[in-house]
Design a protein around this motif. Structure first.
Motif, PDB file in Angstrom:
ATOM      1  N   VAL A  17       1.987  11.788  -1.148  1.00 18.33           N
ATOM      2  CA  VAL A  17       0.960  10.963  -0.492  1.00 18.33           C
ATOM      3  C   VAL A  17       1.460  10.206   0.773  1.00 18.33           C
ATOM      4  N   ARG A  18       2.662   9.476   0.132  1.00 15.36           N
ATOM      5  CA  ARG A  18       3.027   8.256   0.898  1.00 15.36           C
ATOM      6  C   ARG A  18       3.718   9.233   2.339  1.00 15.36           C
ATOM      7  N   ALA A  19       4.276  10.225   2.332  1.00 18.93           N
ATOM      8  CA  ALA A  19       4.884  11.074   3.137  1.00 18.93           C
ATOM      9  C   ALA A  19       3.992  11.353   3.921  1.00 18.93           C
ATOM     10  N   LEU A  20       2.756  12.073   3.515  1.00 15.58           N
ATOM     11  CA  LEU A  20       1.612  12.445   4.323  1.00 15.58           C
ATOM     12  C   LEU A  20       1.034  11.490   5.151  1.00 15.58           C
ATOM     13  N   LYS A  21       0.726  10.289   4.653  1.00 16.20           N
ATOM     14  CA  LYS A  21       0.197   9.232   5.429  1.00 16.20           C
ATOM     15  C   LYS A  21       1.097   8.688   6.720  1.00 16.20           C
ATOM     16  N   THR A  22       2.407   9.022   6.682  1.00 18.12           N
ATOM     17  CA  THR A  22       3.305   8.787   7.529  1.00 18.12           C
ATOM     18  C   THR A  22       2.830   9.676   8.794  1.00 18.12           C
ATOM     19  N   MET A  23       2.391  11.131   8.243  1.00 11.98           N
ATOM     20  CA  MET A  23       2.045  11.981   9.103  1.00 11.98           C
ATOM     21  C   MET A  23       0.548  11.898   9.757  1.00 11.98           C
ATOM     22  N   ASN A  24      -0.223  10.595   9.593  1.00 12.41           N
ATOM     23  CA  ASN A  24      -1.612  10.205   9.868  1.00 12.41           C
ATOM     24  C   ASN A  24      -2.304  11.427   9.001  1.00 12.41           C
ATOM     25  N   VAL A  25      -2.002  11.701   7.885  1.00 13.39           N
ATOM     26  CA  VAL A  25      -3.000  12.353   7.042  1.00 13.39           C
ATOM     27  C   VAL A  25      -3.555  11.463   6.074  1.00 13.39           C
ATOM     28  N   ASP A  26      -4.942  11.285   5.870  1.00 13.10           N
ATOM     29  CA  ASP A  26      -5.435  10.381   4.972  1.00 13.10           C
ATOM     30  C   ASP A  26      -5.491  11.144   3.582  1.00 13.10           C
ATOM     31  N   ALA A  27      -4.416  11.083   3.024  1.00 15.59           N
ATOM     32  CA  ALA A  27      -4.101  11.548   1.696  1.00 15.59           C
ATOM     33  C   ALA A  27      -4.465  10.647   0.333  1.00 15.59           C
ATOM     34  N   HIS A  28      -4.835  11.361  -0.635  1.00 14.55           N
ATOM     35  CA  HIS A  28      -5.257  10.669  -1.819  1.00 14.55           C
ATOM     36  C   HIS A  28      -4.648  11.212  -3.015  1.00 14.55           C
ATOM     37  N   ALA A  29      -4.134  10.195  -3.858  1.00 16.60           N
ATOM     38  CA  ALA A  29      -3.458  10.924  -5.025  1.00 16.60           C
ATOM     39  C   ALA A  29      -4.465  10.891  -6.064  1.00 16.60           C
ATOM     40  N   VAL A  30      -5.188  11.834  -6.766  1.00 14.51           N
ATOM     41  CA  VAL A  30      -6.502  11.600  -7.774  1.00 14.51           C
ATOM     42  C   VAL A  30      -5.978  12.394  -8.991  1.00 14.51           C
ATOM     43  N   TYR A  31      -6.759  12.030 -10.088  1.00 14.52           N
ATOM     44  CA  TYR A  31      -6.640  12.541 -11.233  1.00 14.52           C
ATOM     45  C   TYR A  31      -7.903  13.465 -11.432  1.00 14.52           C
ATOM     46  N   ASN A  32      -7.784  14.797 -11.931  1.00 16.78           N
ATOM     47  CA  ASN A  32      -8.972  15.652 -12.358  1.00 16.78           C
ATOM     48  C   ASN A  32      -9.952  15.635 -11.149  1.00 16.78           C
ATOM     49  N   GLU A  36      -1.646  14.318 -17.515  1.00 11.05           N
ATOM     50  CA  GLU A  36      -0.777  13.812 -16.517  1.00 11.05           C
ATOM     51  C   GLU A  36      -1.154  12.240 -16.270  1.00 11.05           C
ATOM     52  N   ASP A  37      -2.455  11.884 -16.830  1.00  9.63           N
ATOM     53  CA  ASP A  37      -3.034  10.475 -16.800  1.00  9.63           C
ATOM     54  C   ASP A  37      -2.399   9.677 -17.928  1.00  9.63           C
ATOM     55  N   LYS A  38      -1.859  10.345 -19.102  1.00  8.57           N
ATOM     56  CA  LYS A  38      -1.340   9.688 -20.019  1.00  8.57           C
ATOM     57  C   LYS A  38       0.242   9.808 -20.191  1.00  8.57           C
ATOM     58  N   THR A  39       0.682  10.909 -19.633  1.00  2.00           N
ATOM     59  CA  THR A  39       2.038  11.065 -19.844  1.00  2.00           C
ATOM     60  C   THR A  39       2.826  11.324 -18.682  1.00  2.00           C
ATOM     61  N   LEU A  40       3.745  10.761 -18.330  1.00  3.82           N
ATOM     62  CA  LEU A  40       4.456  10.761 -16.940  1.00  3.82           C
ATOM     63  C   LEU A  40       5.220  11.912 -16.987  1.00  3.82           C
ATOM     64  N   GLY A  41       4.795  12.964 -16.009  1.00  7.16           N
ATOM     65  CA  GLY A  41       5.745  14.098 -15.832  1.00  7.16           C
ATOM     66  C   GLY A  41       6.134  14.337 -14.505  1.00  7.16           C
ATOM     67  N   ARG A  51      -6.903  16.591   8.570  1.00  7.38           N
ATOM     68  CA  ARG A  51      -6.983  15.160   8.547  1.00  7.38           C
ATOM     69  C   ARG A  51      -6.925  14.326   7.273  1.00  7.38           C
ATOM     70  N   SER A  52      -7.278  15.058   6.333  1.00  9.21           N
ATOM     71  CA  SER A  52      -7.472  14.400   4.924  1.00  9.21           C
ATOM     72  C   SER A  52      -7.093  15.431   3.825  1.00  9.21           C
ATOM     73  N   ALA A  53      -6.413  14.926   2.752  1.00  7.72           N
ATOM     74  CA  ALA A  53      -5.712  15.905   1.676  1.00  7.72           C
ATOM     75  C   ALA A  53      -6.160  15.113   0.280  1.00  7.72           C
ATOM     76  N   ALA A  54      -6.475  15.838  -0.626  1.00 11.83           N
ATOM     77  CA  ALA A  54      -6.142  15.232  -2.203  1.00 11.83           C
ATOM     78  C   ALA A  54      -5.358  16.098  -2.898  1.00 11.83           C
ATOM     79  N   LEU A  55      -4.516  15.390  -3.439  1.00  9.26           N
ATOM     80  CA  LEU A  55      -3.541  15.764  -4.301  1.00  9.26           C
ATOM     81  C   LEU A  55      -3.744  15.332  -5.828  1.00  9.26           C
ATOM     82  N   ILE A  56      -4.113  16.555  -6.690  1.00  6.48           N
ATOM     83  CA  ILE A  56      -4.380  16.291  -7.646  1.00  6.48           C
ATOM     84  C   ILE A  56      -3.582  16.556  -9.112  1.00  6.48           C
ATOM     85  N   THR A  57      -3.558  15.744  -9.958  1.00  3.85           N
ATOM     86  CA  THR A  57      -2.893  16.004 -11.269  1.00  3.85           C
ATOM     87  C   THR A  57      -4.194  16.092 -12.221  1.00  3.85           C
TER      88      THR A  57
END
Length: 197
Positions: A144-159, A129-134, A119-125
């Motif tokens: 995260v956007r794709a998971l939300k279309t599948m009704n998963v409460d997804a979050h992009a978080v750092y560390n 990655e918070d300073k340089t775009l890779g 039902r929920s997921a955290a995708l972590i960098t």
């Protein structure tokens, strides 16, 4: 053509071919080189004084050979990365992780999370990655956007975000830098399911 438009004109071409048999210049040699474009030419005019890809004067067979060699080099460059596809990447990673799991006596699928229960997921960098775009900085928000279309409460978080301890699945992207990669699972032992990629 206006002089200021010449560089863009020349840079729109791969090479400049000089087919002349008798020529006092030609100016296109200087203009092309000044624009950073390679010249294909015989020993005519002032061509020998400058860098060029040479073919025999008035010899179409020689010119054809030069052109075929240049095309072959281009295709060789292309061929060097033809295997770098997302499908190939996925297949090799699947083989690698299958091998690693087997070496640790892990039974494939034994600890799999039923999709219906996620039902929920955290995708972590992590790392820098918070300073340089890779790659992960681009892939994670898209996933995260794709998971939300599948009704998963997804979050992009750092560390080590507090969100980590409140989700069903955590996916940590990349294993570099080792210090921050290791700190994620160590500081979040209560998370039910981890994926590291």
């Amino acid at each position: 053509m206006d002089d200021k438009d010449l560089p863009e004109f020349y840079r729109s071409m791969d090479y400049i071919l000089v087919p002349a048999l008798i020529e006092g210049g030609p100016m296109s040699v200087l203009e092309a080189l000044a624009s950073g474009v390679e010249v294909i030419a015989p020993k005519v005019g002032w061509v020998p004084d400058f860098p060029h890809i040479e073919f025999a004067l008035g010899d179409p067979v020689s010119l054809r050979q030069v052109l075929e060699e240049l095309v072959a080099k281009r295709f060789a460059l292309r061929e060097s990365v033809m295997a770098m596809t997302w499908e190939n990447w996925a297949l090799h990673h699947d083989a690698l992780f299958t091998s690693l799991l087997s070496s640790h006596n892990y039974i494939a699928g034994h600890h799999a999370v039923p999709t219906s229960k996620v039902r929920s997921a955290a995708l972590i960098t992590h790392g820098i990655e918070d300073k340089t775009l890779g790659g992960p900085s681009v892939r994670v928000p898209g996933t995260v956007r794709a998971l939300k279309t599948m009704n998963v409460d997804a979050h992009a978080v750092y560390n080590n975000s507090p969100v980590i301890s409140k989700v069903d699945v955590v996916h940590s992207f990349n294993v570099w830098l080792p210090r921050t990669a290791l700190s994620l699972p160590l500081n979040s032992r209560t998370v039910p399911h981890w994926l590291i990629g």
